[in-house]
Design an enzyme around this catalytic site. Structure first.
Site, PDB file in Angstrom:
ATOM      1  CD  GLN B 112      -4.964  14.986 -45.994  1.00 19.53           C
ATOM      2  OE1 GLN B 112      -5.124  15.854 -45.182  1.00 19.53           O
ATOM      3  NE2 GLN B 112      -4.098  15.079 -46.978  1.00 19.53           N
ATOM      4  CG  ASN B 241      -2.944  15.078 -37.004  1.00 28.00           C
ATOM      5  OD1 ASN B 241      -2.408  15.853 -37.781  1.00 28.00           O
ATOM      6  ND2 ASN B 241      -2.325  14.505 -36.009  1.00 28.00           N
ATOM      7  CB  CYS B 242      -7.272  16.383 -41.825  1.00 35.07           C
ATOM      8  SG  CYS B 242      -8.446  17.336 -40.870  1.00 35.07           S
ATOM      9  CB  VAL B 243      -2.804  12.572 -41.268  1.00 32.14           C
ATOM     10  CG1 VAL B 243      -2.128  13.914 -41.201  1.00 32.14           C
ATOM     11  CG2 VAL B 243      -3.027  12.021 -39.892  1.00 32.14           C
TER      12      VAL B 243
END
Lengths: 348, 428
Positions: B112, B241-243
């Site tokens: 991600q 965020n890890c997206v």
């Protein structure tokens, strides 16, 4: 060497007459006829109309398979690099013939094909996804512009030039989204659009809302005690090592895995490969995403008949709706064949 | 409220004896910078590298990007809740090392994070190919939980960005931008006839590891609230965020929010910019409904005529997007949407997971699934094998010669839904 172009026209534009000649069978001439003469002129030195194929509109419409095959043979005889059909303006039968021969030549000969129609021509809806249909006026009064636009687009296709968006190139789009760079960034475009909307001025959205298909839900299960229930999941739980190489996001496939004899998905044999959530807990206990343990328990308690022997699984993140729809149809058919009564879908 | 952004323009970055700016070059004392961020016991080691525009360098996997800033005058410090305390920010003067960026790098969730190419075709899509980057590569201690790793790296990135600016606080600004806006009463009195616009900044709040922070508060636990646009410039919103990389709002995006810029630019001329509503993307239906109703209510209380609504991410946030548009429009507030599309590799699929007829004014920031060919780079900073696991990457994406064929979504910031870039998907 100049590119070779073949034109397809109907009996009327070949100068043979209207309805009385509409049953004319297909034939070819080694020269430009009717509008193909102007096309040949507009193509200039870079391309040449090497032949014209003519067919009556009624003949094509009433004998579509034979007409298609015979016209294709005639076109093939010229070994063209590109086919131009029409333009058909608002003539319905002619539009269908032009669209049909373009799609056929494109698919079988692998050449680009271009035609032209008025937006109300039924050919637009039927064929715009599979060929380039240049926007024209409703009648031959718009011939001059139509031919100009058709030849401009044809030359770009022949030379393999990058095309601008459909609205700038002047054809009905083929239902494909492609990335381009605008002059302005998205934030400025958004504020421009909002101010226009607030003033009640015309504004143009950059993406028309898709219409979702409504799926009628199946009837409730009548006899749950004897029902076979399957587990289907977009949560990305697969046998360890992901044997079917399902993608972690934007999935293009799904897997079908045997769970007969398994009471609990242990982290030694199952794992989550999903690219859209934190997998820490799912990898400690895959049942939290694909609840085989609970289903077995309920099965033993006799709450329902039987847990189906296979689970179906994919990753539902960034997966296109078109792919998701295909997975759903295939899995649904498979389950129906296997006599499964109900499905529990788990997502993440 | 008045804020000056004093910008020192940075055209290059180099190692130096001391951390300072000379003639547009940011010099970094490597050891001092490393030791400034190394005091976290969760790190095995910390390393720094440099990447400049035009170089044959690939940075992968990228977690966040931060612009170096620090307060020169006025209350508080940048990144309140992390670097600064809890005093509200957005007033006085802030130093900006414009053209420089801190890039944090580390395989936290493996799939991600994204990549940055400093040259070649990938650079066209990426705002961070044009910044002089100080890259922070951090290896965590064995056994560190992923969310702890994320937090440690997030804070280290903010610290490094603050450190760089703080060391350069005596540098002479090349230009100063002034952002000033008074209370609602004052602005309404000044511009009684201009349309009143509010901005909903939808943020991913689906944690763990999918979180956005407002003054250090994990936004998944808040109800939508109101901030002055100036607060964004001082780092009030931070990415955790890890997206999927293409459409996550990095901290840099928040600091340089193009929607805030654009609304400010036209404030008092074509519109009256009321403020920013940072809002959430809950994973639960009730949470989505609550946020959407609160957003519309706040907009209504502020007297908004229109709202700019930006999304973060794709898929289930599409539902938040629909609800926000629908409820606003039904309350008489006109809306425009900024979002990307997931139209499939062939571009033939419908691009949203949810839709509503009220979203009739839609700005597209591109199809995230479109494939991009990325040639090999001479140098890779980070962990190149990570591409196999990036969203938008598959194992076959990384070829032996180092070239890659990946979906656009692997490139960080490429389809920013704040409308940072010029890209958009169009019909062909």
């Amino acid at each position: 060497m100049a590119y070779k172009v073949v034109c397809y026209i109907n009996q009327f534009f070949a100068g043979m007459g209207g309805e009385e000649a509409a049953h004319q069978e297909p034939f070819a001439k080694r020269e430009p006829l009717g509008p193909a003469m102007q096309i040949n002129f507009l193509l200039g030195d870079e391309a040449e109309v090497v032949g014209t194929v003519v067919c009556g509109d009624s003949y094509y419409g009433e004998n579509i398979e034979i007409a298609r095959e015979r016209c294709l043979e005639l076109i093939k005889g010229f070994s063209p690099d590109l086919l131009i059909a029409g333009p058909a303006f608002n003539a319905g039968r002619y539009g269908v013939a032009c669209g049909d021969i373009c799609v056929t030549a494109g698919e079988i000969l692998g050449i680009p094909t271009v035609t032209g129609m008025y937006y109300e021509n039924p050919g637009v809806e039927l064929y715009s996804n599979k060929t380039f249909i240049v926007k024209t006026a409703d009648s031959a009064r718009g011939m001059k512009d139509a031919l100009q636009n058709i030849t401009t687009l044809s030359l770009k296709l022949l030379k393999g030039q990058k095309l601008r968006p459909a609205e700038e190139e002047g054809y009905f789009h083929r239902g494909i989204r492609k990335n381009f760079f605008y002059e302005e960034n998205g934030a400025k475009r958004a504020v421009d659009m909002l101010l226009k909307k607030l003033k009640g001025e015309l504004f143009k959205t950059e993406y028309e809302m898709p219409t979702f298909k409504k799926i009628t839900p199946a009837k409730p299960v009548k006899d749950i005690k004897n029902a076979t229930i399957a587990l289907v999941s977009s949560g990305g739980v697969v046998p360890k090592g992901n044997p079917d190489r399902i993608r972690v996001s934007s999935a293009e496939s799904y897997g079908k895995y045997d769970i007969s004899g398994i009471d609990d998905l242990s982290p030694e044999i199952f794992e989550s490969i999903h690219g859209g959530y934190d997998r820490v807990w799912a990898n400690k206990d895959p049942d939290v995403v694909l609840p085989v343990d609970v289903m077995r328990q309920l099965e033993k308690e006799g709450v329902f008949g039987k847990l189906y022997d296979y689970v179906y699984t994919t990753t539902g993140t960034g997966t296109s709706v078109a792919n998701a729809e295909r997975f759903g149809k295939e899995i649904g058919e498979d389950l129906k064949k296997a006599g499964v009564d109900a499905v529990i879908l788990t997502s993440t | 409220m008045r804020l000056e952004l004093r910008e020192v323009l940075i055209a290059n970055v180099k190692w130096g004896e001391r951390t300072e700016v000379c003639d547009g070059v940011l010099f970094v004392n490597r050891n001092e910078a490393i030791s400034y961020v190394s005091d976290d016991p969760r790190f095995e080691y910390v390393d720094l590298d440099l990447a400049r525009p035009g170089e044959s360098v690939r940075i992968i996997p990228v977690k966040d990007v931060v612009e170096p800033r620090c307060k020169l005058e006025g209350r508080g410090e940048v990144f309140p809740g992390f670097i600064g305390g809890m005093e509200t920010v957005g007033e006085g003067a802030t130093l900006v090392l414009k053209g420089a960026a801190v890039v944090t790098c580390g395989p936290i969730v493996a799939f991600q994070e994204g990549l940055i190419d400093m040259s070649g075709p990938g650079a066209e899509y990426n705002p961070f190919s044009r910044t002089s980057n100080v890259v922070l590569v951090v290896k965590p201690k064995d056994g560190l939980e992923k969310h702890e790793y994320e937090e440690a790296l997030r804070i280290a990135g903010l610290k490094l960005a603050y450190y760089l600016a703080d060391k350069c606080r005596d540098a002479k600004p090349d230009r100063t931008k002034v952002y000033e806006k008074g209370s609602l009463d004052e602005e309404n009195a000044k511009y009684p006839h201009l349309p009143k616009i509010v901005y909903f900044c939808m943020s991913i709040t689906q944690g763990l590891l999918h979180d956005t922070y407002l003054y250090g508060a994990d936004m998944k636990h808040i109800v939508p609230t109101l901030i002055h646009p100036n607060e964004k410039f001082d780092g009030a919103m931070v990415s955790g965020n890890c997206v999927s990389a293409c459409d996550k709002n990095t901290t840099y995006h928040h600091q340089n929010d193009p929607i805030v810029e654009e609304l400010y630019r036209r404030h008092g001329k074509e519109l009256n910019f009321l403020g920013v509503i940072p809002t959430l993307e809950d994973t639960r239906l009730s949470g989505k409904e609550r946020a959407a109703w609160f957003n519309a209510k706040l907009a209504k209380l502020l007297g908004a005529d229109g709202a700019v609504i930006s999304e973060e991410g794709y898929g289930n946030p599409d539902t938040d997007l629909c609800m926000n548009a629908k409820i606003c429009e039904k309350s008489g507030i006109k809306t425009v949407i900024i979002s990307d599309e997931a139209a499939g590799v062939d571009g033939k699929s419908q691009g949203l997971a949810d839709a509503t007829p009220e979203m009739d004014a839609f700005v597209s920031t591109g199809n995230v699934n479109e494939m991009v060919e990325l040639p090999p780079m001479n140098k890779v900073i980070g962990y190149p094998e990570a591409i196999a696991n990036l969203s938008g990457g598959a194992e076959e994406s990384l070829r032996e010669d180092g070239s890659m064929f990946v979906e656009l979504q692997a490139i960080i910031g490429s389809t920013s839904e704040l409308g940072f870039g010029r890209i958009g998907a169009r019909w062909v």
